[in-house]
Design an enzyme around this catalytic site. Structure first.
Site, PDB file in Angstrom:
ATOM      1  N   THR A 295       7.671  70.858  46.472  1.00 41.93           N
ATOM      2  CA  THR A 295       7.110  70.710  47.830  1.00 41.93           C
ATOM      3  C   THR A 295       7.343  69.252  48.237  1.00 41.93           C
ATOM      4  O   THR A 295       6.414  68.451  48.237  1.00 41.93           O
ATOM      5  CB  THR A 295       5.594  71.034  47.846  1.00 41.93           C
TER       6      THR A 295
ATOM      7  N   CYS B 121       5.425  62.354  42.442  1.00 40.59           N
ATOM      8  CA  CYS B 121       4.133  62.908  42.896  1.00 40.59           C
ATOM      9  C   CYS B 121       3.293  61.967  43.747  1.00 40.59           C
ATOM     10  O   CYS B 121       2.934  62.316  44.867  1.00 40.59           O
ATOM     11  CB  CYS B 121       3.331  63.363  41.691  1.00 40.59           C
TER      12      CYS B 121
ATOM     13  N   GLY C 157       1.070  46.683  37.569  1.00 40.36           N
ATOM     14  CA  GLY C 157       2.504  46.914  37.458  1.00 40.36           C
ATOM     15  C   GLY C 157       3.180  46.687  38.797  1.00 40.36           C
ATOM     16  O   GLY C 157       2.580  46.128  39.719  1.00 40.36           O
TER      17      GLY C 157
ATOM     18  N   GLU D 212       4.529  63.481  33.551  1.00 41.11           N
ATOM     19  CA  GLU D 212       5.871  63.455  32.974  1.00 41.11           C
ATOM     20  C   GLU D 212       5.812  62.624  31.700  1.00 41.11           C
ATOM     21  O   GLU D 212       5.160  61.595  31.649  1.00 41.11           O
ATOM     22  CB  GLU D 212       6.874  62.842  33.952  1.00 41.11           C
TER      23      GLU D 212
ATOM     24  N   LYS E 128       4.460  61.098  47.464  1.00 37.11           N
ATOM     25  CA  LYS E 128       4.427  62.222  48.421  1.00 37.11           C
ATOM     26  C   LYS E 128       3.010  62.763  48.596  1.00 37.11           C
ATOM     27  O   LYS E 128       2.619  63.168  49.684  1.00 37.11           O
ATOM     28  CB  LYS E 128       5.413  63.323  48.022  1.00 37.11           C
TER      29      LYS E 128
HETATM   30  C1  UGA Z   1       1.077  62.221  38.043  1.00 33.88           C
HETATM   31  C2  UGA Z   1      -0.338  62.565  37.536  1.00 33.88           C
HETATM   32  O1  UGA Z   1      -0.757  61.631  36.522  1.00 33.88           O
HETATM   33  C3  UGA Z   1      -0.366  63.995  36.976  1.00 33.88           C
HETATM   34  O2  UGA Z   1      -1.700  64.343  36.589  1.00 33.88           O
HETATM   35  C4  UGA Z   1       0.132  64.953  38.059  1.00 33.88           C
HETATM   36  O3  UGA Z   1       0.174  66.275  37.577  1.00 33.88           O
HETATM   37  C5  UGA Z   1       1.535  64.545  38.478  1.00 33.88           C
HETATM   38  O4  UGA Z   1       1.507  63.193  38.983  1.00 33.88           O
HETATM   39  C6  UGA Z   1       1.980  65.513  39.561  1.00 33.88           C
HETATM   40  O5  UGA Z   1       1.357  65.525  40.615  1.00 33.88           O
HETATM   41  O6  UGA Z   1       2.853  66.356  39.283  1.00 33.88           O
HETATM   42  P1  UGA Z   1       3.313  61.335  36.868  1.00 33.88           P
HETATM   43  O7  UGA Z   1       3.922  61.264  38.235  1.00 33.88           O
HETATM   44  O8  UGA Z   1       4.093  61.949  35.761  1.00 33.88           O
HETATM   45  O9  UGA Z   1       1.946  62.175  36.915  1.00 33.88           O
HETATM   46  O10 UGA Z   1       3.004  59.833  36.486  1.00 33.88           O
HETATM   47  P2  UGA Z   1       1.765  58.918  36.063  1.00 33.88           P
HETATM   48  O11 UGA Z   1       1.726  58.749  34.598  1.00 33.88           O
HETATM   49  O12 UGA Z   1       0.539  59.370  36.724  1.00 33.88           O
HETATM   50  O13 UGA Z   1       2.269  57.513  36.683  1.00 33.88           O
HETATM   51  C7  UGA Z   1       2.513  57.355  38.081  1.00 33.88           C
HETATM   52  C8  UGA Z   1       2.939  55.933  38.389  1.00 33.88           C
HETATM   53  O14 UGA Z   1       1.852  55.041  38.215  1.00 33.88           O
HETATM   54  C9  UGA Z   1       4.048  55.397  37.517  1.00 33.88           C
HETATM   55  O15 UGA Z   1       4.980  54.680  38.319  1.00 33.88           O
HETATM   56  C10 UGA Z   1       3.332  54.481  36.543  1.00 33.88           C
HETATM   57  O16 UGA Z   1       4.146  53.451  36.021  1.00 33.88           O
HETATM   58  C11 UGA Z   1       2.239  53.915  37.423  1.00 33.88           C
HETATM   59  N1  UGA Z   1       1.062  53.434  36.668  1.00 33.88           N
HETATM   60  C12 UGA Z   1       0.281  54.322  35.996  1.00 33.88           C
HETATM   61  C13 UGA Z   1       0.734  52.077  36.675  1.00 33.88           C
HETATM   62  O17 UGA Z   1       1.425  51.246  37.289  1.00 33.88           O
HETATM   63  N2  UGA Z   1      -0.384  51.674  36.012  1.00 33.88           N
HETATM   64  C14 UGA Z   1      -1.183  52.543  35.330  1.00 33.88           C
HETATM   65  O18 UGA Z   1      -2.190  52.103  34.725  1.00 33.88           O
HETATM   66  C15 UGA Z   1      -0.826  53.905  35.320  1.00 33.88           C
END
Ligand code: UGA
Length: 424
Positions: free
Chosen positions: A86, A257, A250, A152, A260
């Site tokens: 989506t 995700c 960061g 991921e 969007k």
């Molecule tokens: C995210 C959610 O965590 C999942 O629960 C959800 O299912 C998914 O989106 C989705 O909607 O499908 P994801 O996109 O795999 O998962 O990534 P995250 O681990 O959540 O990280 C997102 C971003 O935040 C990354 O760029 C990461 O580097 C950044 N981040 C995360 C930080 O800069 N600091 C943090 O402490 C955590």
């Protein structure tokens, strides 16, 4: 149970392989014949830790099959999971084209006991409109919302040991049918109405995006007042109301995700008459964070980037994946390139045509003016910084993930500039 999965993307494959390992019989429908051929040959179309083993076990038990036809995939299905993309439309709203097309395609093909399970992330109110669409098409199939919370890189673990399972249903029986799929998993199950369930998914991602953007803002203030954000976050994270997770400063958030889903929630709110200023500010602050990191690199390069060689460790949007969608690393690299820098990147899994890719971390830093750490791959923390210092032309390291050991960087004769850390 007999389960059909529509869409062999990252959510569909993890969900399908996971359900097959829980003892269900799974048929996956996928529109790309290349992808079906790969999966049938036991090859992986995406990189996701633990997924090859999970799929191999499902195949050994003959519990999963792949089909280039959705109609073939839904044969005998009790439940039909929609795991379709989506994406973001130009106006920020979620584009539901794929979901609508599959509902239209399958409405008349499914039996009256079939339950459509909406796994895709869809705006609140979508289940209600799809339900109406099914009725208009003369289908008596039912429908529930059942969002995914798979990260991921940790998706298999998140499937097998979820924090909770959310099911939004019109009928209690339908919710119980979905819940019974997970009988062998010990977790909390939240049963609600479909609109609330859809809202939970957006609220979850929006809160996490806001939370880490708050940590980025704290880092910026710490930098200005001479505090160390690492200690500040440890200090606040021990408060049970806050907790230590998802507070790492960061270069801003990326991936398929958060960008969007935050935009979509703002649009949903706007359509309903609420101006979600808080979330708008999060998006704006996230945007500024990338520019801030690019500016730090410019300062580290002596104030200008023209013909400067910038080594970038990390291209993926986060560690543990080869995914570069909406990657902050790539966005920052673009800003640097626009100002005349040459960016040479290394990533253990990811790559991009937009950059010169180096085969290893030391080749990337050879003759570099500045080293930028853009993705938090743990292995970057184990690289000998003396070797790095010897290969570089310049002597500054911008660590946009606060990953490296600052003392080791400094004792190698390099300047260490982290985020929100003294001397940054
Ligand atoms: C995210 C959610 O965590 C999942 O629960 C959800 O299912 C998914 O989106 C989705 O909607 O499908 P994801 O996109 O795999 O998962 O990534 P995250 O681990 O959540 O990280 C997102 C971003 O935040 C990354 O760029 C990461 O580097 C950044 N981040 C995360 C930080 O800069 N600091 C943090 O402490 C955590």
């Amino acid at each position: 149970m007999d389960v059909a999965i529509i869409g062999a993307g990252y959510v569909g494959l993890v969900t399908g392989a996971g359900l097959a390992n829980l003892g269900h019989s799974v048929r996956v429908g996928e529109s790309s014949s290349d992808r079906v051929a790969m999966l049938e040959a036991g090859e992986m179309p995406i990189y996701e830790q633990g997924l090859p083993g999970l799929l191999a076990r499902a195949r050994e038990r003959q519990a999963i099959s792949f089909h280039n036809s959705n109609i073939e995939a839904i044969e005998d299905a009790d439940l039909v999971f929609l795991c379709l993309p989506t994406p973001e439309s130009p106006d920020g709203r979620a584009d539901l084209t794929f979901v609508h097309a599959v509902i239209d395609e399958l409405a008349e093909e499914v039996g009256e006991d079939t339950l459509f399970v909406i796994k895709s992330t869809v705006p609140p109110g979508t289940a209600a409109s799809l339900r109406k669409r099914l009725a208009d098409l003369g289908s008596s199939a039912r429908l529930v919302s059942h969002p995914e919370f798979l990260r991921e890189g940790r998706a298999v673990e998140d499937f097998m040991e979820p924090d909770r399972i959310v099911i939004g249903a019109y009928e209690r029986d339908d919710a119980e049918r979905v819940a019974s799929l997970y009988r062998s998993i010990d977790t909390s199950i939240v049963i609600t109405d479909p609109t609330s369930s859809e809202m939970i998914k957006y609220a979850n991602n929006a809160y996490l995006a806001a939370r880490l953007t708050f940590a980025n803002a704290l880092a910026n203030v710490c930098e200005a007042v001479g505090a160390d954000v690492v200690d500040v976050i440890r200090g606040i994270g021990l408060d049970h109301r806050i907790g230590p997770h998802f507070l790492q400063p960061g270069p801003g958030y990326g991936g398929s995700c958060f960008p969007k889903d935050t935009a979509a929630l703002i649009a949903v709110a706007e359509d309903a008459g609420y101006d979600f200023q808080l979330l708008k500010a999060v998006i704006e602050a996230d945007h500024q964070q990338r520019q801030r990191v690019a500016e730090k690199v410019r300062q580290a390069a002596g104030g200008g980037l023209h013909r400067r060689r910038i080594a970038m460790w990390g291209v993926a949007f986060k560690a543990g994946t080869d995914d570069v969608r909406e990657s902050p690393a790539l966005r920052i690299a673009r800003l640097l390139q626009q100002d005349g820098a040459e960016v040479v990147a290394y990533d253990p899994e990811a790559s991009s045509d937009e950059l010169t890719m180096a085969p290893d971390p030391i080749s990337a830093v050879t003759d570099a003016d500045v080293l930028l750490v853009a993705t938090e791959w743990p292995e970057f923390g184990t690289i000998d910084m003396k070797e790095v210092a010897a290969a570089m032309k310049g002597h500054r390291v911008v660590d946009a993930r606060n990953l490296l050991d600052s003392a080791a960087v400094r004792s190698a004769g390099l300047d260490y500039w982290g985020l929100g850390r003294p001397g940054a």
